[in-house]
Design a protein around this motif. Sequence first.
Motif, PDB file in Angstrom:
ATOM      1  N   ALA A   1      76.846  25.743 -55.656  1.00  0.00           N
ATOM      2  CA  ALA A   1      78.282  25.454 -55.760  1.00  0.00           C
ATOM      3  C   ALA A   1      79.068  26.752 -55.933  1.00  0.00           C
ATOM      4  O   ALA A   1      78.600  27.719 -56.543  1.00  0.00           O
ATOM      5  CB  ALA A   1      78.549  24.508 -56.927  1.00  0.00           C
TER       6      ALA A   1
ATOM      7  N   SER B   1      75.592  25.061 -49.455  1.00  0.00           N
ATOM      8  CA  SER B   1      76.381  24.962 -50.694  1.00  0.00           C
ATOM      9  C   SER B   1      76.925  23.552 -50.853  1.00  0.00           C
ATOM     10  O   SER B   1      77.347  22.920 -49.877  1.00  0.00           O
ATOM     11  CB  SER B   1      77.553  25.952 -50.672  1.00  0.00           C
ATOM     12  OG  SER B   1      78.434  25.709 -51.756  1.00  0.00           O
TER      13      SER B   1
ATOM     14  N   GLY C   1      79.625  22.993 -52.168  1.00  0.00           N
ATOM     15  CA  GLY C   1      81.079  23.106 -52.160  1.00  0.00           C
ATOM     16  C   GLY C   1      81.605  23.705 -53.456  1.00  0.00           C
ATOM     17  O   GLY C   1      80.876  24.340 -54.211  1.00  0.00           O
TER      18      GLY C   1
ATOM     19  N   ALA D   1      79.160  21.323 -48.048  1.00  0.00           N
ATOM     20  CA  ALA D   1      80.247  20.449 -48.489  1.00  0.00           C
ATOM     21  C   ALA D   1      81.503  21.242 -48.810  1.00  0.00           C
ATOM     22  O   ALA D   1      81.441  22.406 -49.223  1.00  0.00           O
ATOM     23  CB  ALA D   1      79.820  19.648 -49.724  1.00  0.00           C
ATOM     24  N   GLY D   2      82.645  20.587 -48.611  1.00  0.00           N
ATOM     25  CA  GLY D   2      83.922  21.070 -49.091  1.00  0.00           C
ATOM     26  C   GLY D   2      84.212  22.520 -48.804  1.00  0.00           C
ATOM     27  O   GLY D   2      84.364  22.949 -47.661  1.00  0.00           O
ATOM     28  N   ALA D   3      84.303  23.312 -49.870  1.00  0.00           N
ATOM     29  CA  ALA D   3      84.666  24.727 -49.765  1.00  0.00           C
ATOM     30  C   ALA D   3      83.723  25.486 -48.841  1.00  0.00           C
ATOM     31  O   ALA D   3      84.157  26.370 -48.085  1.00  0.00           O
ATOM     32  CB  ALA D   3      84.666  25.367 -51.153  1.00  0.00           C
ATOM     33  N   ALA D   4      82.445  25.169 -48.882  1.00  0.00           N
ATOM     34  CA  ALA D   4      81.474  25.886 -48.047  1.00  0.00           C
ATOM     35  C   ALA D   4      81.715  25.617 -46.573  1.00  0.00           C
ATOM     36  O   ALA D   4      81.561  26.509 -45.731  1.00  0.00           O
ATOM     37  CB  ALA D   4      80.054  25.477 -48.429  1.00  0.00           C
TER      38      ALA D   4
ATOM     39  N   PHE E   1      82.971  16.212 -46.607  1.00  0.00           N
ATOM     40  CA  PHE E   1      84.365  16.541 -46.913  1.00  0.00           C
ATOM     41  C   PHE E   1      84.823  15.600 -48.030  1.00  0.00           C
ATOM     42  O   PHE E   1      85.429  14.555 -47.763  1.00  0.00           O
ATOM     43  CB  PHE E   1      85.232  16.366 -45.670  1.00  0.00           C
ATOM     44  CG  PHE E   1      84.826  17.237 -44.510  1.00  0.00           C
ATOM     45  CD1 PHE E   1      85.436  18.462 -44.294  1.00  0.00           C
ATOM     46  CD2 PHE E   1      83.833  16.819 -43.629  1.00  0.00           C
ATOM     47  CE1 PHE E   1      85.058  19.268 -43.221  1.00  0.00           C
ATOM     48  CE2 PHE E   1      83.458  17.616 -42.558  1.00  0.00           C
ATOM     49  CZ  PHE E   1      84.072  18.839 -42.356  1.00  0.00           C
TER      50      PHE E   1
ATOM     51  N   TRP F   1      90.744  25.655 -48.243  1.00  0.00           N
ATOM     52  CA  TRP F   1      90.023  26.713 -47.518  1.00  0.00           C
ATOM     53  C   TRP F   1      90.424  26.714 -46.039  1.00  0.00           C
ATOM     54  O   TRP F   1      89.622  27.043 -45.166  1.00  0.00           O
ATOM     55  CB  TRP F   1      88.513  26.571 -47.671  1.00  0.00           C
ATOM     56  CG  TRP F   1      87.993  26.894 -49.040  1.00  0.00           C
ATOM     57  CD1 TRP F   1      88.136  26.139 -50.177  1.00  0.00           C
ATOM     58  CD2 TRP F   1      87.230  28.043 -49.443  1.00  0.00           C
ATOM     59  NE1 TRP F   1      87.528  26.742 -51.241  1.00  0.00           N
ATOM     60  CE2 TRP F   1      86.959  27.924 -50.831  1.00  0.00           C
ATOM     61  CE3 TRP F   1      86.758  29.164 -48.756  1.00  0.00           C
ATOM     62  CZ2 TRP F   1      86.253  28.878 -51.538  1.00  0.00           C
ATOM     63  CZ3 TRP F   1      86.034  30.108 -49.466  1.00  0.00           C
ATOM     64  CH2 TRP F   1      85.787  29.962 -50.850  1.00  0.00           C
TER      65      TRP F   1
ATOM     66  N   GLN G   1      91.047  24.210 -44.021  1.00  0.00           N
ATOM     67  CA  GLN G   1      90.388  23.224 -43.170  1.00  0.00           C
ATOM     68  C   GLN G   1      91.337  22.307 -42.404  1.00  0.00           C
ATOM     69  O   GLN G   1      90.945  21.737 -41.377  1.00  0.00           O
ATOM     70  CB  GLN G   1      89.411  22.392 -44.008  1.00  0.00           C
ATOM     71  CG  GLN G   1      88.184  23.190 -44.383  1.00  0.00           C
ATOM     72  CD  GLN G   1      87.251  22.462 -45.319  1.00  0.00           C
ATOM     73  OE1 GLN G   1      86.420  21.681 -44.892  1.00  0.00           O
ATOM     74  NE2 GLN G   1      87.390  22.722 -46.611  1.00  0.00           N
TER      75      GLN G   1
END
Length: 262
Positions: free
Chosen positions: A28, A63, A65, A109-112, A132, A143, A145
Amino acid sequence: MSDPVVHFDRPAPHVARLRINRPDKRNAIDYDVREQITNHMRTVLGDRDTRALVLGGVGGVFSAGGDVHSMVGLSEMQARERMQHIHVLCRMVAAAGIPVVSAMEGIAAGAAVGLALLGDHIVAGPGTKILFPFLKLGLVPDWGQLLTLPRRVGIARARRILTSGEPVPGEEAQRIGLVDSLAPDAEVMASAIQKAGELAAVPLEAFGRMKRRLNDVSLSLAEELPREEADQAVCLLTDDFSEGFSAFREKRAPNFIGRRKG
């Protein structure tokens, strides 16, 4: 002294690699991870011998996220400072004048995912799950997206992916253009390093200019053509063009490595 939360190494000639190293947290991303990636990138981008970068994680996981626990209890000022810290890294990856390849092993996930979408090439495996989770957390995608995801998959598909919150498997991600290439799950990182090695051979002056224009698309042909003129007027005078022309004339592959940028 504790291990760094980001591992830096050079797995191939002219290729640098940064891997998030928080296996107990499924890699993370928190403040320390962002800060260490940013600092390493400053070093990498200042090194003339480095021509490509690989982003990934340890333990077969890219990751999970953003570290959600680090987001709780923030004031508005702290929330803004957090986003500003994220955006320093976002701008750095997007503006990098060298190719950036992401190895989406296992979970991304997410931020990654946002970090990877700011780069140039994404490798995943059939077992990769891309998530997401923003709306499930009551958050808007960040980030970058809401810009980068629709550019890859289209606005309608991006809306469906972000609204459903369902994971996108690796094969589906490749089919829709969310990732660029698929490798066996155990070979995702090796494939990313190989791709980075291939991209390290591109002419960096031309690549960097192309990348800037793709990231900041002209709104009309009238706007685009002067930018094209300015870029080509520079590139036609570079050592890279001289090499490219010589290779064309001699019917061989060009060798841009080791040549001065600009």
